[in-house]
Design an enzyme around this catalytic site. Structure first.
Site, PDB file in Angstrom:
ATOM      1  N   GLN A  84       0.890  -1.139  -0.041  1.00 33.62           N
ATOM      2  CA  GLN A  84       0.187  -0.016   0.150  1.00 33.62           C
ATOM      3  C   GLN A  84       0.911   1.212  -0.103  1.00 33.62           C
ATOM      4  O   GLN A  84       1.131   1.736   1.084  1.00 33.62           O
ATOM      5  CB  GLN A  84      -0.980  -0.033   1.349  1.00 33.62           C
ATOM      6  CG  GLN A  84      -2.077   1.202   1.153  1.00 33.62           C
ATOM      7  CD  GLN A  84      -3.267   0.731   0.494  1.00 33.62           C
ATOM      8  OE1 GLN A  84      -3.443  -0.121   0.142  1.00 33.62           O
ATOM      9  NE2 GLN A  84      -3.410   1.776  -0.183  1.00 33.62           N
ATOM     10  N   PHE A  85       1.327   1.835  -1.262  1.00 28.40           N
ATOM     11  CA  PHE A  85       2.138   2.871  -1.358  1.00 28.40           C
ATOM     12  C   PHE A  85       1.397   4.076  -0.698  1.00 28.40           C
ATOM     13  O   PHE A  85       2.197   5.432  -0.300  1.00 28.40           O
ATOM     14  CB  PHE A  85       2.683   3.124  -2.663  1.00 28.40           C
ATOM     15  CG  PHE A  85       1.699   3.634  -3.617  1.00 28.40           C
ATOM     16  CD1 PHE A  85       1.918   5.079  -3.950  1.00 28.40           C
ATOM     17  CD2 PHE A  85       0.921   2.750  -4.474  1.00 28.40           C
ATOM     18  CE1 PHE A  85       1.220   5.370  -4.620  1.00 28.40           C
ATOM     19  CE2 PHE A  85      -0.129   3.271  -5.327  1.00 28.40           C
ATOM     20  CZ  PHE A  85       0.059   4.778  -5.565  1.00 28.40           C
ATOM     21  N   THR A  86       0.371   4.112  -0.811  1.00 25.61           N
ATOM     22  CA  THR A  86      -0.678   5.384  -0.503  1.00 25.61           C
ATOM     23  C   THR A  86      -0.463   5.750   1.021  1.00 25.61           C
ATOM     24  O   THR A  86      -0.772   6.671   1.658  1.00 25.61           O
ATOM     25  CB  THR A  86      -2.058   5.032  -0.968  1.00 25.61           C
ATOM     26  OG1 THR A  86      -2.810   4.232  -0.095  1.00 25.61           O
ATOM     27  CG2 THR A  86      -2.210   5.110  -2.331  1.00 25.61           C
TER      28      THR A  86
END
Length: 148
Positions: free
Chosen positions: A78-80
């Site tokens: 989950q890069f966000t």
């Protein structure tokens, strides 16, 4: 590295209509990686997640870890988690690690969990994923390997 840990009754991730990972009781874990992260961060977070005492005993106290209750982990990249929303309306993702670095550390995190004997289901790194789960409690924690 940063993780969002959610105690769940069940969890599932789907990519292009195909279920790529599913668990029953356990932890739904979103995993983010930033530029300075190393294998040390992956190991620290895997140890922390595996040992978190967030499952209740017979008296209703959070005394058991996912390992002690025989639960699984659904781990989703989950890069966000490293989105910066301080300026404007569109998040800035400059703090997120490049995909090749992030994928290696994400996989290291998952290996560390598996090495502890945990069932670890995953999504597909970099893919658009649909995640469904039942947050149990709800219990949700955010853990940063840098202590922030």
């Amino acid at each position: 590295m940063k993780v969002v840990v959610q105690r769940c009754k069940e969890a599932q991730v789907t990519v292009d209509g195909e279920v790529t990972g599913a668990i029953g009781q356990g932890l739904m874990v979103l995993v983010g990686v930033t530029h300075e992260d190393t294998e040390k961060d992956a190991k620290y977070l895997a140890d922390k997640v595996a040992g978190l005492r967030i499952f209740e005993d017979d008296e209703g106290k959070m005394n058991y870890s996912v390992m002690e209750v025989g639960g699984g982990i659904l781990s989703v990249s989950q890069f966000t988690l490293y989105g910066d929303c301080r300026k404007g309306k569109r998040p800035n993702f400059m703090a997120a690690a490049k995909p090749d670095i992030a994928e290696d550390l994400y996989e290291q995190f998952n290996r560390e969990l598996r090495d502890k004997g945990l069932e670890v289901a995953t999504g597909r790194f970099g893919a658009m994923m649909d995640i469904t789960f039942t947050n149990w409690g709800p219990v949700t924690l955010i853990i940063d390997s840098k202590g922030a």
